[in-house]
Design an enzyme around this catalytic site. Sequence first.
Site, PDB file in Angstrom:
ATOM      1  N   GLY A 148       0.894  -1.397   0.006  1.00  0.00           N
ATOM      2  CA  GLY A 148       0.034   0.138   0.138  1.00  0.00           C
ATOM      3  C   GLY A 148       0.839   1.140  -0.052  1.00  0.00           C
ATOM      4  N   CYS A 149       0.253   2.366  -0.295  1.00  0.00           N
ATOM      5  CA  CYS A 149       1.120   3.605  -0.362  1.00  0.00           C
ATOM      6  C   CYS A 149       1.599   4.240   0.920  1.00  0.00           C
ATOM      7  CB  CYS A 149      -0.052   4.616  -0.928  1.00  0.00           C
ATOM      8  SG  CYS A 149      -1.669   4.991  -0.381  1.00  0.00           S
TER       9      CYS A 149
END
Length: 345
Positions: A148-149
């Site tokens: 994920g970011c």
Amino acid sequence: MIKAGIVGGTGYTGVELLRLLATHPDVTVSCITSRSEAGLPVADLYPNLRGHYDLAFSEPDVETLKSCDLVFFATPHGVAMRMVPELVSAGVRIVDLSADFRLKDLSVWADWYGMPHESGEWAEKAVYGLPEVARDAIRDAQLVANPGCYPTAIQLGFLPLLESGLVDPSRLIADAKSGASGAGRQGKIGMLHGEIGESFKAYGASGHRHLPEIRQGLSAIAQADVEVTFVPHLVPMIRGIEATLYAELKNPADFERLQTLFEERFRDEPFVDVMPQGSHPETRSVRGANHCRMALHRQEDSNIVIVSSVIDNLVKGAAGQAVQNMNIMFKLDETQGLSAPAFLP
């Protein structure tokens, strides 16, 4: 030439994949799926891609996807876990940009995503695709769970501190901010410009889906259980994440060697840039690029080390890292298709 497919091509990560792959010398995109836009030419939805693609969106079809060498999933959670088993059984390699295969504890996954996981076997086999940590495993993987970011910016910033054992793993804080594109492309009242413009807020302060992923990744790095407080914030910009990270040094005198520690740890990493101590990385310096930039700080007479870590949430935080993982999986130059600098202003 790698024949690639994209499942879920109408979101921001899907179009970012298309943008990056359009000039990749070793990849051709053979199909891109969207149930809602099936039949619509890609360039009609995304005019920036005119002249680069003559594809139209199509309904997801497993038999068509089986003809690909690699399939990217840029879908909401719950989609990839249902389609991946049949594709990997047919020899297709997968980079999943959703959260379906990031967590190893599937009871935790079910708690956070509100449904039972339907592919436990492949959740166990999936390689968590943070290249700076798992490059060797990624190279031979059939299924890569793209991080994920927020977890990318946070794990990279804490990485040298936890690997070296110089900080207390029970006292980590990640104060992170993201632009609006991190929420996806769906129409939501709370993401309208009139709602978020001229405003700044925390959200998910009582718990966020990325927390178990962050905790899992940091614990693996530290080889011990970690305790991390993670609070995300929404800022009125389109792209970018800035994570301000705090850790308590076991010995405050160790701060003097941290700059060297960070520079040596990331010296051979093509997409991590350790700036001079005391610098303040800006999200605009990585906009559109697959880079993480970071810098170290310490306030006077404090035993707290501060790391500022910035990425573009759609590139190093999503599509760029997915292309980086693909390059590793197919033994290409890791920077292939990702060497363009950030764009300014």
